[in-house]
Design a protein around this motif. Structure first.
Motif, mmCIF file in Angstrom:
data_model
loop_
_atom_site.group_PDB
_atom_site.id
_atom_site.type_symbol
_atom_site.label_atom_id
_atom_site.label_comp_id
_atom_site.label_asym_id
_atom_site.label_seq_id
_atom_site.Cartn_x
_atom_site.Cartn_y
_atom_site.Cartn_z
ATOM 1 N N VAL A 34 0.833 -1.208 0.000
ATOM 2 C CA VAL A 34 0.000 0.000 0.000
ATOM 3 C C VAL A 34 0.868 1.259 0.000
ATOM 4 C CG1 VAL A 34 -1.716 1.339 1.281
ATOM 5 C CG2 VAL A 34 -1.953 -1.147 1.101
ATOM 6 N N GLU A 38 0.523 3.935 -2.910
ATOM 7 C CA GLU A 38 -0.212 5.161 -2.569
ATOM 8 C C GLU A 38 0.653 6.255 -1.953
ATOM 9 O OE1 GLU A 38 -3.213 5.392 -3.565
ATOM 10 O OE2 GLU A 38 -3.530 3.283 -4.071
ATOM 11 N N SER A 43 -3.867 4.475 3.902
ATOM 12 C CA SER A 43 -4.743 4.530 5.076
ATOM 13 C C SER A 43 -4.683 3.196 5.802
ATOM 14 C CB SER A 43 -6.189 4.810 4.661
ATOM 15 O OG SER A 43 -6.728 3.712 3.946
ATOM 16 N N ALA A 60 -6.993 0.691 4.125
ATOM 17 C CA ALA A 60 -6.454 0.077 2.919
ATOM 18 C C ALA A 60 -5.381 -0.952 3.258
ATOM 19 C CB ALA A 60 -5.873 1.147 1.996
ATOM 20 N N LYS A 113 -7.064 -4.108 4.551
ATOM 21 C CA LYS A 113 -7.657 -4.850 3.446
ATOM 22 C C LYS A 113 -6.593 -5.597 2.642
ATOM 23 C CE LYS A 113 -10.611 -4.260 -0.626
ATOM 24 N NZ LYS A 113 -11.384 -3.274 -1.449
ATOM 25 N N GLU A 114 -5.481 -4.919 2.333
ATOM 26 C CA GLU A 114 -4.411 -5.540 1.560
ATOM 27 C C GLU A 114 -3.771 -6.694 2.332
ATOM 28 O OE1 GLU A 114 -1.891 -6.302 -1.583
ATOM 29 O OE2 GLU A 114 -3.547 -4.844 -1.551
#
Length: 217
Positions: free
Chosen positions: A34, A38, A44, A47, A50-51
């Motif tokens: 991430v 990003e 974040s 995120a 989730k990853e």
């Protein structure tokens, strides 16, 4: 206790070490993906969770903030890299050969796209979060310079090099091997150096380094 040691996040005591280590590694790998995609500001915790395939609750058990997570990731990756890049055989009498291999590995890593992205990200975040820049510098460049200094100290003792200040000489060595490559790539000028370019750059670096620090005849 060192500055690096005091940033370790609190870990859940109820989880067995093996499972805890695997879960932490899973989170760090998700965070790495991430952050690279990003940037620090754009990433974040949602995120990252989730990853990594974990809940936000689990993520916060291991790391209480994005800054703490980034610091832990930086320390782990840079310390692991130092173990690989700066493994120097102080007993090998072929000092030029040892340093040539180091320079080749170092310059190859400097040109790695993920490394360039990481440095850009740290530079971008350091003004707002100075500790991130400090941690990156201490876990990366400082570790490398310290290891090279120790190696050079041994070579001076053995009479293979003539150096008054091995800390400065260690920095000179890395700067000579980079030879503008890092600066160029940070500004997206040109492409990653190929094997022939790396070989020539390192050869030139060794010529200058040994002209300055080779044993007196």
């Amino acid at each position: 206790m060192s500055k690096i040691d005091d940033i370790a996040p609190t870990r859940p005591s109820s989880v067995e070490d093996g499972a805890e280590s695997a879960k932490r590694r899973q989170i760090l790998e998700g965070a790495r993906q991430v952050f690279l995609a990003e940037g620090f500001d754009g990433a974040s915790m949602g995120a990252i969770a989730k990853e990594a395939g974990v809940s936000k609750g689990t993520l916060y058990v291991y790391f209480n903030s994005k800054e703490a997570l980034f610091e832990a990731l930086t320390v782990e990756e840079k310390q692991g890299l130092a173990e690989v890049l700066f493994r120097l055989d102080a007993d090998d009498p072929d000092v030029r050969g040892v340093l040539t291999r180091l320079g080749t590995s170092y310059l190859s890593h400097m040109g790695d796209p993920e490394h360039i992205s990481s440095v850009r990200m740290v530079i971008g975040a350091a003004e707002k979060f100075p500790r991130i820049g400090q941690v990156f510098y201490e876990a990366g460049p400082c570790q490398g310079i310290a290891r090279i200094k120790n190696y050079l100290d041994r070579q001076v003792e053995a009479g293979r090099l003539d150096i008054a200040d091995t800390s400065i000489a260690a920095q000179h060595l890395l700067d000579l091997c980079q030879s503008g490559t890092m600066r160029r790539l940070l500004f997206s000028v040109g492409t990653r150096p190929n094997e022939e370019e790396i070989r020539k750059t390192v050869e030139n670096a060794m010529r200058v380094f040994f002209a300055a620090y080779g044993p007196k005849k």
